[in-house]
Motif scaffolding. Sequence first.
Motif, PDB file in Angstrom:
ATOM      1  N   THR A 267       0.827  -1.210   0.000  1.00 47.57           N
ATOM      2  CA  THR A 267       0.000   0.000   0.000  1.00 47.57           C
ATOM      3  C   THR A 267       0.858   1.255   0.000  1.00 47.57           C
ATOM      4  N   GLN A 268       1.888   1.288   0.837  1.00 51.31           N
ATOM      5  CA  GLN A 268       2.690   2.493   0.990  1.00 51.31           C
ATOM      6  C   GLN A 268       3.447   2.867  -0.284  1.00 51.31           C
TER       7      GLN A 268
ATOM      8  N   LEU B 212       0.855   4.784  -2.177  1.00 51.30           N
ATOM      9  CA  LEU B 212       0.509   6.058  -1.552  1.00 51.30           C
ATOM     10  C   LEU B 212       1.656   7.055  -1.634  1.00 51.30           C
TER      11      LEU B 212
ATOM     12  N   TRP C 257      -1.987   4.878  -9.176  1.00 53.39           N
ATOM     13  CA  TRP C 257      -1.559   4.339  -7.889  1.00 53.39           C
ATOM     14  C   TRP C 257      -2.665   4.464  -6.840  1.00 53.39           C
TER      15      TRP C 257
ATOM     16  N   VAL D 187      -4.663   1.413  -4.842  1.00 51.83           N
ATOM     17  CA  VAL D 187      -4.913   1.395  -3.402  1.00 51.83           C
ATOM     18  C   VAL D 187      -6.399   1.197  -3.129  1.00 51.83           C
TER      19      VAL D 187
ATOM     20  N   GLN E  12      -7.954  -2.276  -3.123  1.00 51.32           N
ATOM     21  CA  GLN E  12      -7.524  -3.210  -2.081  1.00 51.32           C
ATOM     22  C   GLN E  12      -8.576  -3.237  -0.970  1.00 51.32           C
TER      23      GLN E  12
ATOM     24  N   ASN F 224      -9.005  -0.577   2.009  1.00 51.94           N
ATOM     25  CA  ASN F 224      -8.304   0.677   1.712  1.00 51.94           C
ATOM     26  C   ASN F 224      -9.108   1.609   0.819  1.00 51.94           C
TER      27      ASN F 224
ATOM     28  N   GLY G 107      -8.023   5.449  -1.455  1.00 57.99           N
ATOM     29  CA  GLY G 107      -7.848   5.530  -2.899  1.00 57.99           C
ATOM     30  C   GLY G 107      -8.900   6.380  -3.570  1.00 57.99           C
TER      31      GLY G 107
END
Length: 449
Positions: A52-53, A56, A361, A365, A368, A371, A375
């Motif tokens: 995830t990071q 982000l 991106w 996110v 997911q 999440n 996003g």
Amino acid sequence: MNRSTYAPGTSGSVARAVAPFVPLALLATAGAVLAYLWKAPCRFGGAWNDGTQQFLNFCYTDIYPLWWNEKLDQGLAPYFGHPVEYPVGIGALMWVIQRIVAGLSEPGVWFYDLTVLLMAVSLVVGVVVLAKLSLLQRRPWDAAWYALAPALILTAFINWDLLCGALALGAFLAWSRKHHFLAGVLLGLAVATKFYPVVFLGPLFLLSVRARKFPAFLYTVAGLVITWVAVNLPYMLLAFQGWKRFYVFSSERGADWGSLWYFFQMKQWPFLGDAARLDTLGIVSFGLMCAAIAVLAFTARTRPRLMQLCFLVLAAFMVTNKVWSPQYVLWLVPFAVLARPNWKPLLLWQIAECWYFFAIWLYLVGIQPGNEALGISDVTYYTAVWGRALTIALLAAFVVRDILRPEHDVIRQDGLDDPVGGVLDGAPDHFVLRLDSPAAREEAPATPA
């Protein structure tokens, strides 16, 4: 020292020849440094290890995970020990860098750093070559677009595209200097690295037919074929199963993120969204666009410039492709600059490409589980998909307008014909299809003889 090989003033002449390109090389170096720093949250902060990071922080790259995905961490040789989903030019580089970093601590990070160093050198070389081509068009500073384009800084080190770009630009510099076989050699190396430069044979063929410069085209094709076969044949003979992985993977993969076909499928459009027809739709749509470009090449009252047709065919290939990754913007920037160096539409397109870069991106996110709030929705993401497609279409429309009305072409406003065209520059026409009226023909400016 043999005096016959040294003449006073030679070093000064070299310095004067090189000096104009030093500032652009420095700008390209700055662009590479900025691109590297953009990846800092991943390279230095460990975000690569968090699914995830890394999204982000907008610092994802293909290069780092491929150290493991392609079994390089296990010491396996690309193609021989493990099939690789890239052409042999990239696989060979993977193997060389694998040999260098084997045994170092954190070899995956070193693999990324050395690959990025090579891509940075490729960017500097590509910018200098583009400057040489732009200088022929009396606009050397246009190359600064390639050095510092916002989308380039964001996408430069996602994959190996900058190397292919430098080779392709080198091929056209050789063509402009009438070194046709060398142009083919460099184009063959480019195709062996990323397959897309093969589409440039189309514009070379069309304009060579119109100007009756077919021998130059055949020398280039010969150089391309000989080089591509020489590079690929050892892998084909010794590791065929690993070698063919790229071609099998390319034919079997479905519509991927970024492509218009992905939008059609996700929105379940009738016919256009049919996954079973994807390959046919892609090939037919690209073929139709190429046919339209061919008609334009043979019917325009003034022969199109080589870079104009190269831009159009590459844009057509990207828009109709079933894969449209963020870094593909690197393919088009140099040819957009050479085809139509007008900053307003270029900037609009760059804004659209940057918006897509951030959108993809955040979209990944958002899909997911858990999440969604971090996003963006698919509707917002699709605005980015269509934004870059429409801005490229706008650029293409301006290029077509410049071809049909050469007085709007900023290159030809300086009295030039096709300065990057080599043997095409100033050549008389021999094969033209006239669709206009006899009166219009009399008024039309002819291609310089």
